[in-house]
Design a protein around this motif. Structure first.
Motif, mmCIF file in Angstrom:
data_model
loop_
_atom_site.group_PDB
_atom_site.id
_atom_site.type_symbol
_atom_site.label_atom_id
_atom_site.label_comp_id
_atom_site.label_asym_id
_atom_site.label_seq_id
_atom_site.Cartn_x
_atom_site.Cartn_y
_atom_site.Cartn_z
ATOM 1 N N SER A 73 9.826 14.592 -111.722
ATOM 2 C CA SER A 73 9.536 15.916 -112.254
ATOM 3 C C SER A 73 10.547 16.278 -113.335
ATOM 4 C CB SER A 73 9.575 16.956 -111.131
ATOM 5 O OG SER A 73 8.591 16.661 -110.156
ATOM 6 N N GLU A 74 10.117 17.143 -114.230
ATOM 7 C CA GLU A 74 10.972 17.605 -115.326
ATOM 8 C C GLU A 74 11.133 19.114 -115.212
ATOM 9 O OE1 GLU A 74 12.559 15.896 -117.519
ATOM 10 O OE2 GLU A 74 11.621 13.905 -117.576
ATOM 11 N N MET A 75 12.314 19.610 -115.654
ATOM 12 C CA MET A 75 12.619 21.028 -115.553
ATOM 13 C C MET A 75 13.018 21.583 -116.923
ATOM 14 S SD MET A 75 12.410 22.427 -112.464
ATOM 15 C CE MET A 75 13.571 23.771 -112.620
ATOM 16 N N ASP A 121 12.443 28.819 -115.853
ATOM 17 C CA ASP A 121 12.428 27.834 -114.760
ATOM 18 C C ASP A 121 11.034 27.227 -114.581
ATOM 19 O OD1 ASP A 121 15.104 28.307 -114.264
ATOM 20 O OD2 ASP A 121 14.672 29.923 -112.837
ATOM 21 N N ARG A 150 8.826 23.941 -113.890
ATOM 22 C CA ARG A 150 8.890 22.599 -113.294
ATOM 23 C C ARG A 150 7.541 21.927 -113.497
ATOM 24 N NH1 ARG A 150 11.823 20.182 -108.950
ATOM 25 N NH2 ARG A 150 10.678 18.426 -108.041
ATOM 26 N N ASP A 184 5.439 18.343 -112.784
ATOM 27 C CA ASP A 184 5.329 17.037 -112.148
ATOM 28 C C ASP A 184 4.777 16.024 -113.135
ATOM 29 O OD1 ASP A 184 6.254 18.027 -109.721
ATOM 30 O OD2 ASP A 184 4.227 18.690 -109.119
ATOM 31 N N ARG A 211 16.771 22.782 -121.708
ATOM 32 C CA ARG A 211 17.018 22.244 -120.377
ATOM 33 C C ARG A 211 18.356 22.786 -119.868
ATOM 34 N NH1 ARG A 211 14.321 17.385 -118.968
ATOM 35 N NH2 ARG A 211 12.991 16.543 -120.630
#
Length: 387
Positions: A39-41, A102, A104, A106, A144
């Motif tokens: 996952s990336e945030m 924030d 997120r 997937d 990020r």
């Protein structure tokens, strides 16, 4: 890695006062070669419109800027500054709008956000001249955690039509024109009415026709007459004019007509007092017309050109620039007999005296429908970045 894609739904050209709508999509791509996708945030994303002004140091003398505090902030990579790294000054900007906090994503997931903002109606038009430039951009900033901000810039073009600012829309929606087959939001409904109003104002201003006749003459006498049916045009239209040399006393050998813009820096901002005006030629017609009774020309106004405007620093005006080459001799001496045989041929003289003179006719050039101008825009409706 996250891919950020920004798309302008209607195209990259807008009228000042319209609502710009951009759909921004954030995607965590699922790579076929990746074995351990994760996952990336993103901490946040924000968007803002700004107009960047740049002036030639050789031609424009601007007062010293008092943006020292802004420059200190720009050095901080955690502060969202839309014009970071851009040349010139930011002379206009809209309030920044936060798209999310924030986020997120997937692997293979994407989310889209819609950004809408009304373009300031009192701003300058987009313009890239020889002395100054006005450039509009939508900047999307993403960050990020514990990383510098990444900026995605979406350039677009703004046309300014005078008269829209003072127009008041009717308060009673029942009497306002509407489409009963479409359910529109209030902002989009007003935006569509603004575009319809602009189209109507442009049609009224550019459809008025009246005969304008001008005598063309020099110090030796009359050369001919020039006829044009209107002097107000939209970008994308053709400027059409006709000449009549049959009633002239002086033979016209050649003429040329140039469609030009005149870029003039206001006196208080000129680098040198009395510095020359900058001219740009957008179309030109040249023709040899000896013994021609009538002639005409048609010069297209490019859709990519900037309509006339005036700001506190620069003004842009349009004109037709005429150049005539006339004979210094009578019409009978312009040709000589080539032979005395039964088949008589005539040849032109090898040398003759000529006079040249020029004339400028101011015309007015207005914007056009922004959708039409989008077809030839150099900007793309879609821009992307990977962060």
């Amino acid at each position: 890695m996250i891919e950020v894609l920004a798309k302008l739904g209607r195209g990259p050209v807008f009228l000042a006062g319209e609502v710009l709508e951009c759909v921004i999509t954030f995607t965590n791509p699922l790579s076929a070669s990746s074995t351990s996708a994760s996952s990336e945030m993103l901490a946040w994303a924000s968007a803002q419109i700004h107009c960047q002004f740049h002036a030639s140091e050789n031609r424009v003398a601007l007062p010293p800027s008092d943006g020292s505090k802004h420059d200190v902030q720009a050095e901080n990579e955690t502060v969202f500054v839309p014009n970071r790294g851009e040349r010139g000054q930011c002379i206009l900007s809209t309030p920044p709008k936060i798209l999310f906090c924030d986020l997120r994503l997937d692997p293979g997931e994407s989310k889209s956000y819609s950004y809408c903002e009304t373009l300031p109606i009192d701003g300058p038009p987009s313009f890239r001249g020889q002395s100054v430039k006005y450039v509009y951009k939508l900047t999307i900033g993403c960050q990020r955690v514990n990383s510098p901000i990444k900026l995605l810039r979406v350039p677009f073009r703004v046309l300014v039509l005078h008269g829209l600012k003072d127009y008041q829309f009717p308060q009673d929606e029942a009497v306002a024109p509407s489409n009963p087959f479409l359910e529109e939001e209030e902002g989009l409904k007003k935006d569509s009415r603004l575009a319809d109003l602009a189209t109507e104002l442009l049609m009224v201003a550019t459809s008025r026709r009246s005969l304008h006749l001008y005598n063309i003459s020099n110090t030796r006498g009359k050369v001919g007459t020039f006829c044009i049916f209107k002097t107000v045009y939209k970008i994308g239209e053709d400027v059409i004019g006709t000449f009549n040399f049959s009633e002239g006393d002086i033979p016209c050998l050649q003429f040329s007509v140039s469609l030009q813009t005149e870029e003039n820096i206001q006196e208080e901002f000129q680098r040198r007092r009395g510095q020359p005006v900058s001219f740009s030629t957008h179309a030109r017609h040249q023709e040899a017309c000896l013994h021609t009774a009538q002639s005409s020309f048609s010069l297209p106004i490019p859709l990519s050109s900037t309509p006339g405007f005036t700001t506190n620093i620069v003004s842009l005006k349009w004109r037709l620039h005429f150049e005539f080459v006339t004979s210094g001799e009578s019409a009978e001496t312009c040709l000589v007999r080539g032979s005395q045989s039964e088949a008589v041929t005539w040849t032109g003289v090898e040398q003759m005296e000529v006079d040249t003179f020029s004339w400028d006719l101011p015309i007015k050039v207005l914007p056009t429908n922004p959708i039409l101008a989008s077809y030839v825009s150099q900007f793309s409706s879609t821009n992307s970045i990977a962060i």
